[in-house]
Design a protein around this motif. Structure first.
Motif, PDB file in Angstrom:
ATOM      1  N   PRO A  11      -8.092  60.794  13.080  1.00 15.92           N
ATOM      2  CA  PRO A  11      -6.673  60.315  13.860  1.00 15.92           C
ATOM      3  C   PRO A  11      -5.951  61.114  14.947  1.00 15.92           C
ATOM      4  CG  PRO A  11      -6.352  60.242  11.269  1.00 15.92           C
ATOM      5  CD  PRO A  11      -7.569  61.069  11.534  1.00 15.92           C
ATOM      6  N   VAL A  12      -5.399  60.390  15.740  1.00 17.55           N
ATOM      7  CA  VAL A  12      -5.010  61.304  16.952  1.00 17.55           C
ATOM      8  C   VAL A  12      -3.468  60.830  17.027  1.00 17.55           C
ATOM      9  CG1 VAL A  12      -4.964  61.384  19.522  1.00 17.55           C
ATOM     10  CG2 VAL A  12      -7.147  61.061  18.212  1.00 17.55           C
ATOM     11  N   SER A  13      -2.501  61.936  17.255  1.00 17.30           N
ATOM     12  CA  SER A  13      -1.253  61.326  17.598  1.00 17.30           C
ATOM     13  C   SER A  13      -0.991  60.609  18.683  1.00 17.30           C
ATOM     14  CB  SER A  13      -0.571  62.644  17.516  1.00 17.30           C
ATOM     15  OG  SER A  13       0.938  62.601  18.191  1.00 17.30           O
ATOM     16  N   ARG A  14      -0.158  59.340  18.219  1.00 11.84           N
ATOM     17  CA  ARG A  14       0.178  58.515  19.205  1.00 11.84           C
ATOM     18  C   ARG A  14       1.114  59.047  20.608  1.00 11.84           C
ATOM     19  NH1 ARG A  14       3.299  53.663  16.923  1.00 11.84           N
ATOM     20  NH2 ARG A  14       3.325  53.196  18.968  1.00 11.84           N
ATOM     21  N   LEU A  15       1.814  60.150  20.274  1.00 12.90           N
ATOM     22  CA  LEU A  15       2.450  60.880  21.125  1.00 12.90           C
ATOM     23  C   LEU A  15       1.420  61.507  22.200  1.00 12.90           C
ATOM     24  CD1 LEU A  15       5.661  62.205  19.340  1.00 12.90           C
ATOM     25  CD2 LEU A  15       5.777  60.647  21.224  1.00 12.90           C
ATOM     26  N   ARG A  16       0.584  62.230  21.413  1.00  8.82           N
ATOM     27  CA  ARG A  16      -0.416  62.901  22.527  1.00  8.82           C
ATOM     28  C   ARG A  16      -1.175  61.858  23.322  1.00  8.82           C
ATOM     29  NH1 ARG A  16      -0.560  68.165  21.490  1.00  8.82           N
ATOM     30  NH2 ARG A  16       0.267  69.002  19.749  1.00  8.82           N
ATOM     31  N   ARG A  17      -1.492  60.607  22.742  1.00 10.31           N
ATOM     32  CA  ARG A  17      -2.361  59.728  23.393  1.00 10.31           C
ATOM     33  C   ARG A  17      -1.604  58.826  24.428  1.00 10.31           C
ATOM     34  NH1 ARG A  17      -7.232  57.554  22.361  1.00 10.31           N
ATOM     35  NH2 ARG A  17      -7.733  59.475  21.532  1.00 10.31           N
ATOM     36  N   ASP A  18      -0.395  58.318  24.034  1.00 13.58           N
ATOM     37  CA  ASP A  18       0.397  57.359  24.489  1.00 13.58           C
ATOM     38  C   ASP A  18       1.634  57.782  25.401  1.00 13.58           C
ATOM     39  OD1 ASP A  18      -1.380  55.391  23.783  1.00 13.58           O
ATOM     40  OD2 ASP A  18      -0.080  54.758  22.074  1.00 13.58           O
ATOM     41  N   LEU A  19       1.861  59.244  25.155  1.00 13.00           N
ATOM     42  CA  LEU A  19       3.068  59.632  25.941  1.00 13.00           C
ATOM     43  C   LEU A  19       2.778  60.458  27.162  1.00 13.00           C
ATOM     44  CD1 LEU A  19       6.123  59.968  26.468  1.00 13.00           C
ATOM     45  CD2 LEU A  19       5.811  62.149  24.757  1.00 13.00           C
ATOM     46  N   GLU A  20       2.975  60.072  28.575  1.00 15.37           N
ATOM     47  CA  GLU A  20       2.733  60.727  29.567  1.00 15.37           C
ATOM     48  C   GLU A  20       4.144  61.385  30.172  1.00 15.37           C
ATOM     49  OE1 GLU A  20       0.559  58.231  32.246  1.00 15.37           O
ATOM     50  OE2 GLU A  20      -1.178  57.763  30.667  1.00 15.37           O
ATOM     51  N   PRO A  21       4.539  62.298  29.888  1.00 21.05           N
ATOM     52  CA  PRO A  21       5.993  62.764  30.400  1.00 21.05           C
ATOM     53  C   PRO A  21       5.908  63.082  31.621  1.00 21.05           C
ATOM     54  CG  PRO A  21       4.849  64.452  28.943  1.00 21.05           C
ATOM     55  CD  PRO A  21       4.080  63.222  28.818  1.00 21.05           C
ATOM     56  N   ASP A  22       6.732  63.050  32.568  1.00 22.69           N
ATOM     57  CA  ASP A  22       7.023  63.898  33.860  1.00 22.69           C
ATOM     58  C   ASP A  22       7.646  65.403  33.563  1.00 22.69           C
ATOM     59  OD1 ASP A  22       6.441  61.443  35.008  1.00 22.69           O
ATOM     60  OD2 ASP A  22       8.498  60.936  35.090  1.00 22.69           O
ATOM     61  N   LYS A  23       7.461  66.337  34.616  1.00 22.92           N
ATOM     62  CA  LYS A  23       8.186  67.441  34.418  1.00 22.92           C
ATOM     63  C   LYS A  23       9.627  67.520  34.114  1.00 22.92           C
ATOM     64  CE  LYS A  23       7.584  70.018  38.059  1.00 22.92           C
ATOM     65  NZ  LYS A  23       7.344  70.651  39.137  1.00 22.92           N
TER      66      LYS A  23
END
Length: 650
Positions: free
Chosen positions: A507-519
């Motif tokens: 399993p992979v965290s959805r936050l790691r895969r689907d979240l693309e934050p700006d600075k």
């Protein structure tokens, strides 16, 4: 392989009985002469059995070039290979003997490998893998190496051809020789006795030891003999011989099974083509006593239904019915049409005379349960992305069974014991819901093999799903299965054998895969707020993106982030309201998931400086990032400054 020096007693005596064997003889003898075991460990005894072609001259020519290795004996024709082989056996000196037909040949390392296996395991007989050449078929039971086995726990007895390695001490101790009673298959008693008296049997399956040649002139003795009575004589000789060596019971039945499965069909295929009925009746009359003496219920139960039916007809002298069954059986299998009925957990083939009151053959004769198979017409894979349902195009059926059938998909963990079952609505709609395949949950990490189970009439049959060569070329299906706060990468594919398997990655965290934050930055509109923005894909109904601030004593502040449902974009200024060192994390909240919440660190921007603001007339606040630690999580130190205290300090 390297040759090993040994004493003057050869390790192997290769025995070749030759009759009109040209031009095959040259390759046969040469293959023995060129063995990697070396001439010092080898002797070859070739017996020319009164050949009328150039066989004798060719043997003399070869012997002249290898006087210390090849010995040639010339004799009057004896009518078969038994006498020349026995003559060579009487003068052989090797620790082992290998019987080689004059039209077949050896792989270069065959003898060295076979002797090494016999010595390592103390076995008396070694079977080497055989390869058919020029269209000739060879035994296919050499699946894997066997160090030490016997005829009761292996398929060795299914090959009674003499081209094997025998410890000569075994042959001499029991005076095992080729008999003269049979006109064909005279090697069967020899090999059978060697098997049964041996201390053990080894199998070399990882090297091509013996090459069986198809003679262009049709000269293989097994191909030129078409005498039906002589084949009956083989059964008349072998079945009593087996009975004399092995007590009644499962072991005897196993050996007799081989003769009924291999030797009897040769007779059955030809009996319908005998012109004189009296000859047909004589064949049955000769066979019936064998069935009365050695044909048991347990033996019958282990035979294929069609052969069992013919054995029943022979045992009861039912010639006309046997001829009818033979005509039915001679129809090509692809065109042979019959139904199978499943009742009370057993399957019965509708072969001729099934439940015919005039003939009254028991249903047990038609028992087809062990042969029942699942016919699969399986095609491409497809996936409904929204529902995460894997579809396999095609249909499955119990072959020849017209009854209604219930289907179940079974997924079994390849390296474990877990198993899950999914009931199907139909045998032609093969769907596996990936979100609930494991009893309402997604499959665990690992490789899962997919089976199909079909049930009807109290019987359930299972098989790997797929199993077709054309399916193996089908493109695999990949999917990232949303499982609460995690994503499970799933790949469904057909193996090299055409069977369906499913690989579930970790399993992979959805936050790691689907979240693309700006600075992260300070809000230009309000310096007391940290501005967080970015994109979040796949946020479902009821799910929330939050920011959590946690200080050293465990106090928390959480702020819900407004995410655009269409684009996934968000931008929100998070207030800093209390002094202290606050660690900043993303938080995904999924109601009902286990775990319900997953976190991800907010990264430390390299250029994030200090921000200041005033809250009261004489009170100033500030926030600054602390140096990134091992976790590289943004930690903000929030404090306040008093203007009065600052002036007094000065």
């Amino acid at each position: 392989m390297m040759s090993i020096q040994t004493s003057h007693v050869p390790d192997v005596s290769v025995i070749i009985a030759a009759y009109n064997a040209m031009p095959y003889l040259t390759k046969s003898v040469t293959s023995a002469l060129e063995q990697s075991i070396g001439h010092d460990r080898l002797e070859i005894i070739a017996v020319n059995d009164g050949s009328t072609d150039a066989t004798g001259a060719e043997l003399d020519r070869l012997a002249a070039g290898h006087p210390g290795t090849l010995k040639v004996i010339h004799q009057e024709n004896s009518g078969g290979p038994a006498r020349p082989r026995n003559r060579a056996l009487d003068i052989a000196r090797g620790r082992f003997v290998f019987i080689l037909d004059a039209d077949d040949y050896l792989g270069p390392e065959a003898l060295e490998r076979m002797v090494a296996v016999a010595d390592a395991n103390g076995t008396d007989v070694v079977l080497g893998k055989t390869i058919g050449v020029g269209g000739r078929k060879s035994p296919t039971m050499y699946k894997k190496n066997e160090e030490n086995t016997d005829v009761f726990s292996s398929r060795a007895y299914w090959t009674l051809n003499p081209m094997k390695l025998y410890r000569r001490e075994l042959l001499e101790k029991h005076r095992i020789r080729f008999g003269y009673e049979l006109r064909v298959c005279e090697d069967q008693p020899f090999v059978m006795l060697a098997y049964l008296r041996a201390s053990g049997i080894s199998v070399v399956a990882d090297y091509d030891c013996v090459y069986w040649s198809y003679r262009d002139d049709g000269g293989n003795i097994t191909r030129t003999i078409q005498d039906l009575p002589s084949r009956v004589e083989v059964l008349q000789h072998m079945l009593p011989l087996v009975a004399s060596e092995v007590p009644a019971g499962p072991r005897r039945d196993l050996l007799i099974h081989r003769h009924l499965e291999i030797d009897l069909p040769w007779i059955l295929r030809r009996i319908a083509h005998v012109e004189e009925r009296a000859e047909q009746e004589k064949v049955l009359a000769d066979l019936r006593p064998l069935f009365d003496a050695y044909y048991t219920e347990a033996l019958a139960a282990g035979l294929p239904a069609m052969l069992r039916l013919q054995c029943h007809l022979i045992q009861h002298g039912m010639l006309d019915e046997l001829l009818t069954v033979r005509r039915f059986n001679e129809v090509p299998s692809a065109d042979r049409v019959f139904d199978v009925t499943v009742e009370d957990g057993r399957a019965y083939a509708h072969y001729p005379y099934f439940r015919d009151d005039a003939v009254a053959i028991p249903d047990s004769v038609y028992d087809y349960t062990a042969q029942l198979s699942i016919r699969q017409d399986v095609g491409p894979l497809s996936l409904d992305e929204e529902s995460a349902v894997l579809r396999v195009e095609g249909s499955v059926r119990l072959h020849r069974v017209p009854q209604e059938q219930q289907a179940t998909l079974i997924v079994r963990e390849r390296d474990g014991a877990a198993e899950h079952r999914v009931a199907l609505d139909s045998t032609d709609r093969l769907c596996l819901p990936l979100r609930s395949a494991a009893d309402g949950r997604p499959l665990a990490t690992g490789t899962w093999d997919v089976f199909i189970g079909l049930s009807t009439g109290g019987h359930t049959q299972e098989a790997r799903l797929g199993g077709q060569a054309e399916a193996s070329g089908t493109v695999s299906v990949r999917h990232e299965l949303c499982d609460g706060t995690q994503l499970r990468p799933v790949r469904a594919y057909f193996t090299q054998h055409g069977n369906l398997s499913i690989k579930v990655s970790a399993p992979v965290s959805r936050l790691r895969r689907d979240l693309e934050p700006d600075k992260a930055s300070w809000s230009p509109a309000d310096p007391s707020r940290v501005l967080l923005s970015g994109t979040l894909r796949g946020l479902g109904q009821g799910e929330r993106l939050l920011v959590r601030l946690t200080n050293a004593v465990g106090s928390r502040q959480e702020f819900t982030i407004a995410v655009d449902p269409q684009t996934g974009r968000f931008e929100q200024a998070v207030p800093l309201t209390a002094p202290g060192d606050w660690r900043v994390q993303w938080l995904l909240d999924v109601p009902g998931a286990t775990p319900r919440r997953a976190t991800r660190a907010v990264s430390v921007p390299e250029d994030l400086g200090v921000t200041q603001w005033r809250r009261r007339l004489l009170q100033f606040w500030y926030a600054k990032p602390l140096p990134a630690g091992k976790t590289k999580t943004l930690t903000l130190r929030v404090g306040r400054k008093s203007l009065v205290k600052g002036l007094l300090r000065k």
